[in-house]
Design a protein around this motif. Structure first.
Motif, PDB file in Angstrom:
ATOM      1  N   GLY A   1      -7.343  -1.730   2.276  1.00  0.00           N
ATOM      2  CA  GLY A   1      -6.100  -1.847   2.986  1.00  0.00           C
ATOM      3  C   GLY A   1      -5.542  -0.527   3.450  1.00  0.00           C
ATOM      4  N   VAL A   2      -5.621   0.423   2.376  1.00  0.00           N
ATOM      5  CA  VAL A   2      -5.340   1.808   2.734  1.00  0.00           C
ATOM      6  C   VAL A   2      -6.338   2.473   3.882  1.00  0.00           C
ATOM      7  CG1 VAL A   2      -5.051   3.959   1.400  1.00  0.00           C
ATOM      8  CG2 VAL A   2      -4.406   2.116   0.300  1.00  0.00           C
TER       9      VAL A   2
ATOM     10  N   SER B   1      -4.044  -5.596   2.902  1.00  0.00           N
ATOM     11  CA  SER B   1      -4.669  -6.065   1.408  1.00  0.00           C
ATOM     12  C   SER B   1      -4.399  -7.471   1.129  1.00  0.00           C
ATOM     13  CB  SER B   1      -4.283  -5.133   0.301  1.00  0.00           C
ATOM     14  OG  SER B   1      -2.680  -5.054   0.685  1.00  0.00           O
TER      15      SER B   1
ATOM     16  N   SER C   1      -5.482   1.308   7.410  1.00  0.00           N
ATOM     17  CA  SER C   1      -4.388   2.000   7.835  1.00  0.00           C
ATOM     18  C   SER C   1      -4.400   3.149   8.521  1.00  0.00           C
ATOM     19  CB  SER C   1      -3.130   2.048   6.823  1.00  0.00           C
ATOM     20  OG  SER C   1      -3.470   3.114   5.646  1.00  0.00           O
TER      21      SER C   1
ATOM     22  N   SER D   1       1.519   3.668   7.038  1.00  0.00           N
ATOM     23  CA  SER D   1       0.489   3.387   6.000  1.00  0.00           C
ATOM     24  C   SER D   1       0.868   2.228   4.908  1.00  0.00           C
ATOM     25  CB  SER D   1       0.124   4.398   5.352  1.00  0.00           C
ATOM     26  OG  SER D   1      -0.508   5.529   6.211  1.00  0.00           O
TER      27      SER D   1
ATOM     28  N   THR E   1      -1.100  -1.205   4.880  1.00  0.00           N
ATOM     29  CA  THR E   1      -1.824  -1.542   3.734  1.00  0.00           C
ATOM     30  C   THR E   1      -1.438  -2.751   2.992  1.00  0.00           C
ATOM     31  OG1 THR E   1      -1.902   1.055   3.236  1.00  0.00           O
ATOM     32  CG2 THR E   1      -2.157  -0.517   1.445  1.00  0.00           C
TER      33      THR E   1
END
Length: 524
Positions: free
Chosen positions: A115-116, A97, A119, A89, A93
């Protein structure tokens, strides 16, 4: 009209894709897009979206509850699960991002949130695929599900942070009370019987106690349903409860896939974004593969787990609906396309690995995970593959006259058999490396007792390819399975229902004969 259109489109689209060798869920996604396009002209009610949202939510809760029934808490604490999820993650991320800031000129706050969520991998898709293959208990399946659970926990924390919603003070009290709830839940399952009350008990625990209960204290209904399943996973009737809910869960999950498809048609810009995200999916899978190798897993286990995790998460839609509504359509399309790509990949993953195995094995660590040690059968003369109910019954019946060994891919099931005094070892019979290293010079006969007909076919072919000439005995539910197993190399196939009927008739004959015996001594 809602049920007429939804059920008709879902069935015929699902049937169409199944005829070309794809899983029905691909057809359900296509049906959702078709309903969105032509539904209004056919008289589709405006409230269809809200209805499907509710049905989809129930399906997700039941699926996560069923997953929890087959898990153990210790799985989440394993390094490859917890460490793999967190490191993956963090890296994905950072990559996503940064790319969003550089190429789309987004602000860092929005880019990091996107981005989170990008993931994460799909819990619903992965769990459904593993359940269909009956691989949730296999080592690679448990690894994948464990990673997904850690990701879901992270997702809930991110959603709470960005939406400003924090768990209530009662959340800590609820978590502290969970160990005390276990005996109550077990007692409730004990008194529910085996019929419709059992189904209602499962719905009550998944939807009401887990879903609504956890939602009320700000912990997330999905996590609540999963926790309820975990609390019941050690109950002797956990599998019976899971089987009882299976059909209901499958119907509700159709609504989940229809809902994704109905989220809207994208513009050209949104379509371009979704396609780019899908093209980046192999990088997610490769990173999972590399991390799992670093944590000591064999190449096959790492490859199967990574393939199962290569799909974007439905949580991205939940987050987008709450805090990034302008991203809902491209994310929905990216999730849909990732399912379309992952579905055939999952079907072909074993064949793909067989072709790549010589190259991938070069990346394996010298010391493999303790759950993946090679198997030595010793001096056993009978080998039983699959130690569920059928395999266990066969083992207990034949282990008197013959030295017997059982093999199963579920380490918890193996531990239970070992504790009961049975000679049962861990191995995945669909792993080519297992057969290459297997020593079975003393084995005279093999019983195939796995649930999956594909696993039986694979094992029968592997046995014959290894040079085993003894009898291979298997059971089958359907006539077409009999033909498939015979062509794979099995000698004796018993249709389960037919044999059950023959056994009942034999018991009846003996009972009637015993009942007649006293009459021969009566003088007339």
């Amino acid at each position: 009209m809602f049920e007429v259109i939804s059920l008709s489109f879902a069935f015929f689209f699902g049937l169409a894709v199944r005829r070309v060798g794809l899983p029905p869920l691909v057809g359900f996604l296509a049906a959702g897009f078709a309903i969105h396009t032509v539904g209004p002209s056919l008289g589709l009610p405006r409230e269809t979206g809200a209805i499907l949202d509710h049905i989809a939510h129930l399906g997700v809760l039941l699926l996560l509850f069923a997953v929890g029934l087959k898990l153990r808490l210790g799985q989440l604490a394993q390094p490859q699960v917890f460490g793999g999820a967190l490191i993956h993650s963090a890296i994905t991320t950072a990559v996503f991002s940064t790319g969003l800031v550089v190429f789309l000129r987004l602000d860092w706050s929005t880019a990091i949130l996107l981005g989170v969520v990008l993931s994460f991998s799909s819990t619903v898709f992965s769990a459904k695929v593993l359940e269909a293959k009956r691989d949730i208990g296999a080592f690679y399946g448990r690894t994948a599900i464990g990673i997904l659970i850690v990701q879901d926990i992270i997702a809930l924390a991110v959603l709470a942070l960005y939406s400003g919603q924090a768990p209530s003070p009662w959340a800590l009290a609820l978590l502290a009370a969970l160990p005390l709830l276990r005996p109550v839940l077990h007692w409730l399952l004990d008194i529910s019987g085996h019929d419709e009350l059992l189904v209602l008990a499962g719905m009550l625990l998944a939807v009401v106690a887990g879903g609504a209960g956890f939602q009320a204290v700000g912990l997330g209904s999905e996590i609540g349903a999963l926790v309820m399943g975990l609390l019941l996973s050690t109950h002797p009737r956990a599998k019976e409860l899971s089987d009882a809910l299976w059909g209901l869960k499958e119907i509700f999950l159709v609504g989940f896939f229809l809902q994704i498809g109905m989220s809207g048609l994208p513009s050209m810009g949104e379509l371009a974004i979704a396609l780019v995200l899908v093209l980046l999916l192999p990088l997610k899978g490769f990173l999972f593969f590399a991390l799992l190798l670093i944590f000591g897993l064999r190449a096959r286990t790492a490859f199967l787990s990574a393939a199962n995790l290569t799909a974007y998460s439905e949580f991205s839609l939940i987050v987008a609906a709450g805090v990034l509504p302008e991203w809902l359509v491209p994310l929905a399309l990216a999730v849909s396309l990732s399912f379309l790509m992952a579905a055939p990949l999952d079907r072909l993953v074993d064949r793909i690995f067989e072709r790549l195995e010589p190259r991938l094995q070069g990346f394996e660590p010298r010391r493999v995970h303790r759950d993946e040690l090679p198997t030595d059968l010793g001096r056993a003369s009978v080998l039983i593959l699959g130690m569920g109910r059928t395999g266990t019954a066969a083992y207990d019946q034949i282990s008197g006259p013959f030295r017997t060994v059982g093999i199963d891919a579920d380490t918890y099931r193996v531990a239970g058999h070992t504790a009961a005094g049975r000679n049962v070892l861990f191995a995945d019979v669909e792993d080519a490396a297992f057969w290459r290293g297997l020593k079975m010079a003393h084995v005279e006969g093999v019983i195939l007792a796995m649930d999956s007909v594909e696993a039986k076919e694979s094992a029968a072919r592997a046995l014959r390819a290894k040079g085993f000439h003894g009898p291979i005995i298997a059971h089958a539910l359907y006539e077409d399975h009999v033909l498939r197993l015979k062509s794979a190399g099995a000698d004796h196939i018993y249709q389960t229902m037919n044999q059950a009927g023959i056994g009942l008739a034999d018991q009846a004959s003996r009972a009637i004969e015993v009942d007649r015996e006293p009459a021969s001594f009566i003088e007339v």
